[in-house]
Design a protein around this motif. Structure first.
Motif, PDB file in Angstrom:
ATOM      1  N   GLN A  29       0.829  -1.208   0.000  1.00 22.90           N
ATOM      2  CA  GLN A  29       0.000   0.000   0.000  1.00 22.90           C
ATOM      3  C   GLN A  29       0.865   1.260   0.000  1.00 22.90           C
ATOM      4  OE1 GLN A  29      -3.811   0.531   2.195  1.00 22.90           O
ATOM      5  NE2 GLN A  29      -2.565   1.551   3.721  1.00 22.90           N
ATOM      6  N   TYR A  33       0.398   4.711   0.390  1.00 29.14           N
ATOM      7  CA  TYR A  33      -0.422   5.867   0.776  1.00 29.14           C
ATOM      8  C   TYR A  33       0.455   6.939   1.441  1.00 29.14           C
ATOM      9  CZ  TYR A  33      -5.219   3.976   0.166  1.00 29.14           C
ATOM     10  OH  TYR A  33      -6.407   3.520  -0.336  1.00 29.14           O
ATOM     11  N   SER A  34       1.039   6.591   2.619  1.00 33.63           N
ATOM     12  CA  SER A  34       1.718   7.603   3.436  1.00 33.63           C
ATOM     13  C   SER A  34       2.969   8.150   2.750  1.00 33.63           C
ATOM     14  CB  SER A  34       2.150   7.002   4.776  1.00 33.63           C
ATOM     15  OG  SER A  34       1.071   6.390   5.404  1.00 33.63           O
ATOM     16  N   GLY A  37       0.430  11.761   6.278  1.00 33.09           N
ATOM     17  CA  GLY A  37       0.089  10.555   7.055  1.00 33.09           C
ATOM     18  C   GLY A  37      -1.357  10.700   7.482  1.00 33.09           C
ATOM     19  N   SER A  38      -1.542  11.322   8.651  1.00 33.58           N
ATOM     20  CA  SER A  38      -2.915  11.606   9.094  1.00 33.58           C
ATOM     21  C   SER A  38      -3.606  12.503   8.070  1.00 33.58           C
ATOM     22  CB  SER A  38      -2.897  12.307  10.453  1.00 33.58           C
ATOM     23  OG  SER A  38      -2.215  11.517  11.385  1.00 33.58           O
ATOM     24  N   TRP A  93       6.805   4.259   5.179  1.00 33.16           N
ATOM     25  CA  TRP A  93       6.133   3.242   6.016  1.00 33.16           C
ATOM     26  C   TRP A  93       5.393   2.224   5.144  1.00 33.16           C
ATOM     27  CZ3 TRP A  93       8.915   5.166   9.477  1.00 33.16           C
ATOM     28  CH2 TRP A  93       8.834   6.465   9.916  1.00 33.16           C
ATOM     29  N   THR A  94       5.891   1.967   3.943  1.00 35.15           N
ATOM     30  CA  THR A  94       5.211   1.026   3.044  1.00 35.15           C
ATOM     31  C   THR A  94       5.516  -0.398   3.543  1.00 35.15           C
ATOM     32  OG1 THR A  94       6.140   2.533   1.384  1.00 35.15           O
ATOM     33  CG2 THR A  94       4.672   0.762   0.603  1.00 35.15           C
ATOM     34  N   SER A  95       4.529  -1.003   4.206  1.00 36.33           N
ATOM     35  CA  SER A  95       4.775  -2.316   4.816  1.00 36.33           C
ATOM     36  C   SER A  95       5.174  -3.331   3.752  1.00 36.33           C
ATOM     37  CB  SER A  95       3.517  -2.821   5.526  1.00 36.33           C
ATOM     38  OG  SER A  95       3.224  -2.006   6.625  1.00 36.33           O
ATOM     39  N   HIS A 151       9.999  -4.020   9.166  1.00 40.48           N
ATOM     40  CA  HIS A 151       8.641  -4.300   8.720  1.00 40.48           C
ATOM     41  C   HIS A 151       8.312  -3.482   7.471  1.00 40.48           C
ATOM     42  CE1 HIS A 151       4.198  -4.584   9.635  1.00 40.48           C
ATOM     43  NE2 HIS A 151       4.240  -3.487   8.932  1.00 40.48           N
ATOM     44  N   PHE A 152       8.798  -2.230   7.455  1.00 38.10           N
ATOM     45  CA  PHE A 152       8.413  -1.381   6.327  1.00 38.10           C
ATOM     46  C   PHE A 152       9.589  -0.673   5.680  1.00 38.10           C
ATOM     47  CE2 PHE A 152       6.253   0.883  10.089  1.00 38.10           C
ATOM     48  CZ  PHE A 152       7.459   1.284  10.609  1.00 38.10           C
ATOM     49  N   THR A 172       3.284   0.574  17.614  1.00 37.39           N
ATOM     50  CA  THR A 172       2.986   0.850  16.198  1.00 37.39           C
ATOM     51  C   THR A 172       1.516   0.557  15.874  1.00 37.39           C
ATOM     52  OG1 THR A 172       3.532  -1.390  15.439  1.00 37.39           O
ATOM     53  CG2 THR A 172       5.334   0.218  15.465  1.00 37.39           C
ATOM     54  N   ILE A 210      -0.816   3.372  15.549  1.00 36.66           N
ATOM     55  CA  ILE A 210      -0.430   4.358  14.509  1.00 36.66           C
ATOM     56  C   ILE A 210      -0.853   3.827  13.136  1.00 36.66           C
ATOM     57  CG2 ILE A 210       1.505   5.573  13.430  1.00 36.66           C
ATOM     58  CD1 ILE A 210       3.051   5.203  16.095  1.00 36.66           C
ATOM     59  N   ALA A 211      -0.532   2.525  12.891  1.00 40.74           N
ATOM     60  CA  ALA A 211      -0.835   1.924  11.583  1.00 40.74           C
ATOM     61  C   ALA A 211      -2.333   2.003  11.290  1.00 40.74           C
ATOM     62  CB  ALA A 211      -0.380   0.467  11.570  1.00 40.74           C
ATOM     63  N   THR A 231      -3.981   6.885  13.197  1.00 40.57           N
ATOM     64  CA  THR A 231      -3.610   6.948  14.615  1.00 40.57           C
ATOM     65  C   THR A 231      -4.856   7.014  15.508  1.00 40.57           C
ATOM     66  OG1 THR A 231      -3.550   9.357  14.724  1.00 40.57           O
ATOM     67  CG2 THR A 231      -1.517   8.270  14.023  1.00 40.57           C
ATOM     68  N   GLU A 264      -5.548   9.187  17.776  1.00 41.63           N
ATOM     69  CA  GLU A 264      -6.098  10.550  17.866  1.00 41.63           C
ATOM     70  C   GLU A 264      -7.019  10.827  16.676  1.00 41.63           C
ATOM     71  OE1 GLU A 264      -2.900   9.760  18.150  1.00 41.63           O
ATOM     72  OE2 GLU A 264      -2.504  10.213  20.258  1.00 41.63           O
ATOM     73  N   ASN A 304     -11.034  11.589  16.479  1.00 42.75           N
ATOM     74  CA  ASN A 304     -11.619  12.748  15.780  1.00 42.75           C
ATOM     75  C   ASN A 304     -12.764  12.304  14.884  1.00 42.75           C
ATOM     76  OD1 ASN A 304      -9.936  14.647  16.848  1.00 42.75           O
ATOM     77  ND2 ASN A 304      -8.544  14.741  15.109  1.00 42.75           N
TER      78      ASN A 304
HETATM   79  C1  FAD Z   1       3.266  -0.721  11.548  1.00 42.16           C
HETATM   80  C2  FAD Z   1       2.869   0.305  10.525  1.00 42.16           C
HETATM   81  C3  FAD Z   1       2.582  -0.084   9.237  1.00 42.16           C
HETATM   82  C4  FAD Z   1       2.234   0.859   8.275  1.00 42.16           C
HETATM   83  N1  FAD Z   1       2.011   0.433   6.984  1.00 42.16           N
HETATM   84  C5  FAD Z   1       1.738   1.346   6.027  1.00 42.16           C
HETATM   85  C6  FAD Z   1       1.593   0.946   4.670  1.00 42.16           C
HETATM   86  O1  FAD Z   1       1.710  -0.247   4.333  1.00 42.16           O
HETATM   87  N2  FAD Z   1       1.338   1.875   3.750  1.00 42.16           N
HETATM   88  C7  FAD Z   1       1.198   3.200   4.066  1.00 42.16           C
HETATM   89  O2  FAD Z   1       0.940   4.000   3.171  1.00 42.16           O
HETATM   90  N3  FAD Z   1       1.357   3.627   5.348  1.00 42.16           N
HETATM   91  C8  FAD Z   1       1.618   2.729   6.329  1.00 42.16           C
HETATM   92  N4  FAD Z   1       1.792   3.151   7.636  1.00 42.16           N
HETATM   93  C9  FAD Z   1       1.733   4.572   7.938  1.00 42.16           C
HETATM   94  C10 FAD Z   1       0.536   5.015   8.769  1.00 42.16           C
HETATM   95  O3  FAD Z   1      -0.645   4.984   8.018  1.00 42.16           O
HETATM   96  C11 FAD Z   1       0.866   6.429   9.289  1.00 42.16           C
HETATM   97  O4  FAD Z   1       1.992   6.320  10.128  1.00 42.16           O
HETATM   98  C12 FAD Z   1      -0.278   7.026  10.046  1.00 42.16           C
HETATM   99  O5  FAD Z   1      -1.352   7.303   9.192  1.00 42.16           O
HETATM  100  C13 FAD Z   1       0.156   8.326  10.765  1.00 42.16           C
HETATM  101  O6  FAD Z   1       0.784   9.215   9.898  1.00 42.16           O
HETATM  102  P1  FAD Z   1       2.209   9.844  10.260  1.00 42.16           P
HETATM  103  O7  FAD Z   1       3.131   8.749  10.630  1.00 42.16           O
HETATM  104  O8  FAD Z   1       2.599  10.737   9.136  1.00 42.16           O
HETATM  105  O9  FAD Z   1       1.971  10.703  11.557  1.00 42.16           O
HETATM  106  P2  FAD Z   1       1.386  12.182  11.632  1.00 42.16           P
HETATM  107  O10 FAD Z   1       0.182  12.278  10.792  1.00 42.16           O
HETATM  108  O11 FAD Z   1       2.502  13.145  11.359  1.00 42.16           O
HETATM  109  O12 FAD Z   1       0.962  12.279  13.137  1.00 42.16           O
HETATM  110  C14 FAD Z   1       1.880  12.600  14.186  1.00 42.16           C
HETATM  111  C15 FAD Z   1       1.085  12.723  15.483  1.00 42.16           C
HETATM  112  O13 FAD Z   1       0.156  13.822  15.394  1.00 42.16           O
HETATM  113  C16 FAD Z   1      -1.168  13.361  15.673  1.00 42.16           C
HETATM  114  N5  FAD Z   1      -2.125  14.063  14.815  1.00 42.16           N
HETATM  115  C17 FAD Z   1      -2.032  14.270  13.481  1.00 42.16           C
HETATM  116  N6  FAD Z   1      -3.126  14.935  13.033  1.00 42.16           N
HETATM  117  C18 FAD Z   1      -3.950  15.111  14.097  1.00 42.16           C
HETATM  118  C19 FAD Z   1      -5.228  15.722  14.285  1.00 42.16           C
HETATM  119  N7  FAD Z   1      -5.891  16.256  13.254  1.00 42.16           N
HETATM  120  N8  FAD Z   1      -5.761  15.717  15.525  1.00 42.16           N
HETATM  121  C20 FAD Z   1      -5.097  15.168  16.572  1.00 42.16           C
HETATM  122  N9  FAD Z   1      -3.866  14.582  16.467  1.00 42.16           N
HETATM  123  C21 FAD Z   1      -3.298  14.571  15.251  1.00 42.16           C
HETATM  124  C22 FAD Z   1      -1.160  11.878  15.348  1.00 42.16           C
HETATM  125  O14 FAD Z   1      -2.162  11.177  16.042  1.00 42.16           O
HETATM  126  C23 FAD Z   1       0.243  11.481  15.793  1.00 42.16           C
HETATM  127  O15 FAD Z   1       0.276  11.254  17.171  1.00 42.16           O
HETATM  128  C24 FAD Z   1       2.147   2.230   8.621  1.00 42.16           C
HETATM  129  C25 FAD Z   1       2.431   2.635   9.926  1.00 42.16           C
HETATM  130  C26 FAD Z   1       2.808   1.696  10.870  1.00 42.16           C
HETATM  131  C27 FAD Z   1       3.126   2.165  12.262  1.00 42.16           C
END
Ligand code: FAD
Length: 397
Positions: free
Chosen positions: A130, A132-133, A138-139, A163-165, A214-215, A372, A375-376, A379, A381, A385
């Motif tokens: 996948q 996406y990120s 991310g979020s 973070w592409t698993s 893992h990723f 993790t 987060i995966a 998150t 948070e 929301n």
């Molecule tokens: C084990 C694992 C596997 C994963 N596999 C994949 C994958 O295969 N493909 C892929 O595309 N991605 C993957 N991800 C990525 C995952 O989807 C993102 O890490 C996740 O969506 C969070 O994005 P970020 O890491 O950019 O954190 P950020 O979005 O930068 O967030 C940082 C912090 O800020 C908080 N935050 C952000 N926005 C808000 C808000 N609006 N309100 C309150 N708090 C907020 C978050 O909760 C977090 O604590 C994986 C992640 C993990 C841990």
């Protein structure tokens, strides 16, 4: 006997005759069979079970026959899943293709895309990842910056995903790309499918603090992708992306039920480390209460997860349930490991060297690893929301 009862009997008999005994226990991560060009089997029984299921279309029972499935309707699929669970059968194959790419192709794909990709997923020939990120998305996923620029019948893709698993073990990727940088962010995204072996794709593993890789960070340098590989309309990829996120959360219910139980039982660990009071209870009354609450909550979640999976299979589940249980389950799991550390004290912070058993070291790494989970897939948070806004209808402030 009704048709459905006869169907149940037929499935039950087939499973009893065809699922090897050793495939009727929960799988550890090492036991799982990931489909793909480099498919590997942990043992002969796993291969036998996989081959038998592929032949019947049972890796994807609800997909149509012409795409490699068994052609079961919702009720039949629900019965099939219940019968698999009754016998404790492991999934014959795990693959993001089964959970996410395939269902998206079924819903949004052209006939040609369905015929090209679905049978290969059903037969475990292609493993998907996948994309996406990104470092800045991310979020706030709609902020993706990976560009796909039009060049005749192709797109030229440039950018990076993070973070592409298992990108380094995957054959194809489904990927969010920006095809219109001037549109509102959700409206300029296209959903592309491409081969990870294409020129210009590089997946660099990222080492986690637990020692696992893992990723990956995945780089695209002038990757040529035929426009025929776009899923859905140009600039309408956000609709596909959101649907896939729903599939992702729902999938967790199915998976959860088939993974081997965590070997740590807090109440036992506590008695071992803290001793018992004269009534045979955990000696520390404060920890005792916290442990009891965590074990009860986890038990309730273990019961709720398969029920949600069965409801989804019957098409009656509330879509927000996946999000709620994902939030509750991952938070409870993290709490469990915090309690394990409180119980074991300094002994639970072993990293290497003398004085720590293998179990102590594993506990430290698992404590870090479970962080993790919340987060995966979005998150905690962000889940809160969405629950606040979409489920509880609270104001967007
Ligand atoms: C084990 C694992 C596997 C994963 N596999 C994949 C994958 O295969 N493909 C892929 O595309 N991605 C993957 N991800 C990525 C995952 O989807 C993102 O890490 C996740 O969506 C969070 O994005 P970020 O890491 O950019 O954190 P950020 O979005 O930068 O967030 C940082 C912090 O800020 C908080 N935050 C952000 N926005 C808000 C808000 N609006 N309100 C309150 N708090 C907020 C978050 O909760 C977090 O604590 C994986 C992640 C993990 C841990």
């Amino acid at each position: 006997m009704s048709d459905l009862n006869a169907f149940r009997q037929e499935i039950r008999t087939w499973l009893e005759q065809n699922c090897p005994e050793s495939m009727r226990t929960p799988a550890t991560p090492e036991d799982q069979v990931w489909g793909g060009r480099n498919i590997q089997f942990p043992c002969e029984d796993a291969k036998l079970w996989f081959d038998r299921c592929v032949e019947k279309g049972y890796c994807v029972p609800d997909w149509p026959l012409e795409y490699g499935g068994a052609g079961f309707d919702r009720k039949q699929t629900a019965i099939f899943k219940k019968e698999m669970a009754r016998l404790g059968c492991r999934p014959p194959q795990v693959n993001l293709g089964i959970w996410m790419a395939g269902p998206a192709i079924l819903e949004f794909g052209t006939e040609e895309q369905k015929r090209e990709h679905l049978p290969k997923i059903a037969r475990g020939e292609i493993r998907w990842c996948q994309g996406y990120s990104e470092p800045g998305a991310g979020s706030d996923l709609a902020n993706v910056q990976t560009k796909a620029e039009s060049d005749g019948d192709d797109y030229i893709v440039n950018g990076t995903k993070i973070w592409t698993s298992y990108a380094d073990h995957s054959d194809w990727i489904y990927c969010l790309t920006r095809t219109d940088k001037d549109a509102k962010k959700q409206e300029g995204i296209s959903f592309l499918l491409f081969d990870m072996a294409s020129a210009g794709v590089e997946a660099k593993p990222i080492e986690l603090i637990t020692g696992e890789t893992h990723f990956c960070q995945t780089f695209f340098d002038n990757v040529r992708v035929p426009k025929a590989n776009r899923l859905g309309e140009e600039n309408k990829g956000w609709t596909v992306a959101k649907r896939v996120l729903e599939f992702e959360r729902n999938m967790m219910a199915d998976l959860e039920a088939t993974i081997a139980a965590d070997p740590i039982v807090l109440s036992q660990l506590a008695k071992q480390h803290l001793g018992e009071d004269p009534q045979g209870r955990i000696a520390d009354p404060i920890l005792r209460q916290a442990i009891a609450r965590n074990e009860i909550n986890k038990r309730a979640l273990d019961l709720a997860m398969p029920r949600m999976g069965a409801e989804f299979a019957e098409g009656v589940g509330d879509p927000s349930l996946g999000m709620i249980l994902k939030y509750a389950g991952t938070e409870e799991e993290k709490l469990k490991y915090e309690l394990a550390l409180k119980i074991t004290g300094a002994q639970g912070l072993g990293w290497a060297g003398e004085g720590f058993s293998e179990a102590d070291i594993k506990l430290t790494r698992d404590w870090l690893g479970v962080k993790t989970h919340s987060i995966a897939g979005g998150t905690s948070e962000v889940q809160l929301n969405i629950i606040a806004k979409r489920v509880l209808g609270l104001p967007d402030q």
